[in-house]
Design an enzyme around this catalytic site. Structure first.
Site, PDB file in Angstrom:
ATOM      1  N   LYS A  76       0.847  -1.209   0.000  1.00 31.68           N
ATOM      2  CA  LYS A  76       0.000   0.000   0.000  1.00 31.68           C
ATOM      3  C   LYS A  76       0.876   1.250   0.000  1.00 31.68           C
ATOM      4  CE  LYS A  76      -3.832  -2.504   1.974  1.00 31.68           C
ATOM      5  NZ  LYS A  76      -4.550  -2.986   3.153  1.00 31.68           N
ATOM      6  N   GLN A 120      -4.974  -1.887   9.264  1.00 37.13           N
ATOM      7  CA  GLN A 120      -4.796  -3.214   8.673  1.00 37.13           C
ATOM      8  C   GLN A 120      -5.395  -4.300   9.579  1.00 37.13           C
ATOM      9  OE1 GLN A 120      -3.346  -3.710   5.534  1.00 37.13           O
ATOM     10  NE2 GLN A 120      -4.143  -5.779   5.830  1.00 37.13           N
ATOM     11  N   ASP A 143     -11.452   2.223   3.298  1.00 38.61           N
ATOM     12  CA  ASP A 143     -11.751   0.796   3.151  1.00 38.61           C
ATOM     13  C   ASP A 143     -13.261   0.566   3.006  1.00 38.61           C
ATOM     14  OD1 ASP A 143      -9.538  -0.852   3.044  1.00 38.61           O
ATOM     15  OD2 ASP A 143      -9.218  -0.865   5.220  1.00 38.61           O
TER      16      ASP A 143
END
Ligand code: NDP
Length: 307
Positions: A76, A120, A143
């Site tokens: 990322k 994460q 997200d």
């Protein structure tokens, strides 16, 4: 003149001549190519924003030292650098308390230079993922896991789409595959993949069935699919006898087989000759997820700057 198809094998794309009428072959949708186009577009728009003094910023939080999570976070960060985003990494020790994590999220929610925040997953067991997700500002939730964003997806009025299902839809769109009125079957009902995937197909007027571990007659249901999405998490779970001739097969799974080899949820070797389109693993849906994260972060920067 010879026609060629690009076939993914042994970790490389090879040109193989098409012998029409001799054997059937699916078109292999390259996530590497589709995601490269998405990233190029994001980079272009990012450069434009920079001329207005806006530099999109993504904060990535990682708690603990899970090796797979570390690989995802590094990827990322690299993607951010490639498209020109500012990225900040917050690597916290495994023993970080819920309070400390929530405090950091609060700071990032209020930090002007940061437009997107992602934490994460999975988190170490003593941390409550639900509380953590809920703490991220919905406007920075790139997200799209926050209940507010999930609800917006449900009613089809959203800023951000969850990255993996959005990546699958981007592949479908790029290939010009028509979802309208098609029988779509999604295997898997997770909040991250299966459920939002089904919703996005529904928004495109697919007739959608969601299957899960309690589904009866899975084989029959899958065999009726014009578009089949596998998000099960089991190596080579979908076999040729579960796939209709000419179906579009999209493989979300990322698994290791008994020999430690990376593979999807679809038994590519047996399914590919039956499908009209198929995504490989690796090089299929995987690269799309990060590309869509970049797209969401760009969108967040635009929204927060009233563009
Ligand atoms: P989950 O484990 O959360 O969900 C798996 C789903 O599969 C569940 O709904 C489960 O049903 C269902 N399932 C399990 N066994 C069966 C069965 N025998 N028959 C029918 N359904 C079954 O996984 P995720 O959704 O998070 O991920 C799925 C896969 O996608 C994984 O391989 C993961 O690594 C991969 N992934 C890939 C991403 C990418 O970027 N390409 C991103 C995210 C995930 P039930 O609900 O009843 O338990």
């Amino acid at each position: 003149m010879n026609e060629y198809i690009r076939v993914y094998s042994d970790m490389a794309w090879n040109k193989v001549p098409i012998k029409r009428g001799v054997c059937k072959m699916a078109k292999i949708i390259s996530g590497k190519e589709v995601s490269a186009n998405v990233r190029a577009q994001v980079k272009k728009e990012c450069d434009e924003l920079k001329t207005k003094g806006i530099a999109p910023g993504l904060a990535v939080i990682i708690v603990g030292d899970d090796p797979a999570s570390r690989v995802y976070v590094n990827n990322k960060k690299k993607a951010c650098a490639d498209v020109g985003f500012v990225s900040e990494e917050y690597a916290l020790p495994a023993e970080t308390t819920q309070e400390e994590l929530l405090k950091l999220i609060d700071e990032l929610n209020n930090k002007k230079e940061i437009n997107g925040i992602l934490c994460q997953l999975p988190l170490p067991g003593h941390l409550d993922e639900k509380t953590v997700i809920n703490a991220i500002s919905p406007l920075k939730d790139v997200d799209a896991f926050h209940p507010s964003n999930v609800g917006k997806i449900m009613i089809g009025d959203y800023h951000f789409l969850p990255c993996t299902p959005a990546g699958v839809m981007e592949m479908i769109r790029t290939e010009g595959i028509d979802v309208n009125g098609k029988n779509c079957v999604v295997i898997g009902r997770s909040n991250i993949v299966g459920k939002p995937m089904a919703m996005l197909l529904l928004h495109e007027n697919g007739t959608v069935t969601i299957c899960h571990s309690r589904t009866k007659n899975l084989k029959e249901i899958c065999s009726s699919a014009d578009i089949l999405v596998a998000a099960v998490g089991k190596p080579r779970f979908v076999t040729a006898d579960m796939v209709k001739e000419g179906a579009v097969v999209l493989d979300v799974g990322i698994n290791r087989d008994e020999n430690g080899k990376l593979c999807g949820d679809v038994d590519f070797a047996s399914v590919e000759p039956k499908a009209s389109y198929i995504t490989p693993v690796p090089g299929g849906v995987g690269p799309m997820t990060i590309a869509m994260l970049m797209k969401n972060t760009l969108k967040a920067a635009k929204i927060q700057n009233n563009i």
